[in-house]
Design an enzyme around this catalytic site. Structure first.
Site, PDB file in Angstrom:
ATOM      1  N   ASP A 110      11.058  11.237  -7.340  1.00 43.84           N
ATOM      2  CA  ASP A 110      12.440  11.047  -6.914  1.00 43.84           C
ATOM      3  C   ASP A 110      12.538  11.360  -5.426  1.00 43.84           C
ATOM      4  O   ASP A 110      12.225  12.476  -5.001  1.00 43.84           O
ATOM      5  CB  ASP A 110      13.360  11.976  -7.709  1.00 43.84           C
ATOM      6  CG  ASP A 110      14.826  11.599  -7.573  1.00 43.84           C
ATOM      7  OD1 ASP A 110      15.218  11.159  -6.469  1.00 43.84           O
ATOM      8  OD2 ASP A 110      15.577  11.745  -8.547  1.00 43.84           O
TER       9      ASP A 110
ATOM     10  N   THR B 154       1.985  -1.428 -10.388  1.00 38.74           N
ATOM     11  CA  THR B 154       3.044  -1.617 -11.374  1.00 38.74           C
ATOM     12  C   THR B 154       3.809  -2.906 -11.099  1.00 38.74           C
ATOM     13  O   THR B 154       3.781  -3.446  -9.982  1.00 38.74           O
ATOM     14  CB  THR B 154       4.039  -0.441 -11.335  1.00 38.74           C
ATOM     15  OG1 THR B 154       4.731  -0.457 -10.071  1.00 38.74           O
ATOM     16  CG2 THR B 154       3.310   0.888 -11.484  1.00 38.74           C
TER      17      THR B 154
END
Length: 242
Positions: free
Chosen positions: A147, A220
Site C-alpha cells: 500500500d 501480473t
C-alpha cells in the site's frame, strides 16, 4: 493524544473491553469468502496454515527439509506466490497476508497446483516478523506492491521505513536479498533512499538504483496492463552484507 489514556497498556484496555485504534501499515479489507475459499481455509489450514500463537518457527520442522526460505509480506490473492513456489520446488515459501479471502484463494490455488512447499499466515506482518521468524533464517524477503499511502500526510504509514528495514536485516542470512517492487514512483524513491542509508545492505543494481524485474517475480495481469499503458514499475534488490 495517547491511545492509552486512562490505561496502563493497550493490552489492559482491550482486556477490559475497550477498543483501541492501532496504527497499521495496511488497510484490512475483509470482503466475502467464496465457498471455495472457505473450504480451503477449513480443510487446508492444518497442513498449510501457520499461527502467530505458535511462536518462533523451526524451519526444518515446518517444511521437513533445510531448503532456503523465501518470505513474502502481503501476497494479495496469492497467484504470484503460488506460481513462484510451483516453479521452485527446492525452495520453501512463507506468505503473510491479512486479507482472509486472499489467504483462502492462495490455499485453494496451491492445492489445485499441487504445491507443497508453501505455508501461510493470516496475521499482521509486523507481529509475525517480531515473534515468529528466527533471525538469519530467511534467504529472500519479498515485498511486492505494498500500500503506497500516496498522500504525504500518510507516508508515515508506509511499511518500508528504518525500523522495518532493520527487522528484515535481522531475519535475513548474510547474502540474503530484500526484494521490493512498487508501481508508485515516489514510494520507489523513498524505498531507495531508506535502503541506501540503512546499515548492513548493498544495492544489487549496477547503477545504484533499480534492477530489471527478475524472472523469478511473475508479471501480473495488472502490471502487464499498466506497462501497456506506459505505467512504470520499480524493482529494488538489496543484499545483506552483515
Amino acid at each position: 493524544m495517547s491511545e492509552e489514556r486512562g490505561h496502563k497498556t493497550i493490552e489492559q484496555a482491550e482486556s477490559e473491553g475497550k477498543y483501541i485504534r492501532k496504527v497499521r501499515s495496511y488497510v484490512k479489507r475483509e470482503g466475502r469468502l467464496t465457498k471455495g475459499q472457505a473450504r480451503a481455509l477449513e480443510t487446508l489450514w492444518d497442513s498449510m496454515g501457520l499461527n502467530h500463537s505458535d511462536g518462533l518457527l523451526t524451519m526444518s520442522a515446518v517444511f521437513g527439509n533445510d531448503n532456503p526460505v523465501t518470505l513474502e509480506v502481503g501476497f494479495g490473492m496469492g497467484k504470484s506466490l503460488v506460481e513462484m513456489a510451483k516453479n521452485d520446488p527446492k525452495r520453501n515459501f512463507i506468505g503473510i497476508e491479512v486479507h482472509r479471502p486472499g489467504v483462502g484463494a492462495c490455499l485453494a490455488l496451491a492445492e489445485e497446483q499441487g504445491v507443497t512447499n508453501l505455508r501461510v499466515y493470516e496475521h499482521d506482518a509486523i507481529e509475525i516478523i517480531a515473534d515468529c521468524i528466527p533471525n538469519g533464517s530467511i534467504d529472500t524477503m519479498q515485498l511486492f506492491f505494498p500500500d503506497p499511502w500516496h498522500k504525504a500526510r500518510h507516508h508515515k504509514r508506509r511499511i518500508v521505513k528504518p525500523e522495518f528495514i532493520e527487522s528484515i536485516r535481522q531475519l535475513l542470512r548474510v547474502g540474503g536479498v530484500f526484494h521490493m517492487a512498487t508501481d508508485w514512483e515516489n514510494y520507489a524513491e523513498c524505498m531507495l533512499d531508506d535502503m541506501s542509508g540503512a546499515p548492513g545492505f548493498k544495492n544489487l543494481s549496477e547503477n545504484g538504483d533499480y534492477v530489471p524485474r527478475p524472472d523469478s517475480r511473475p508479471l501480473t495481469k495488472f502490471e502487464n496492463r499498466g506497462q501497456n499503458l506506459g505505467h512504470g514499475v520499480w524493482d529494488l534488490q538489496f543484499a545483506k552484507i552483515d
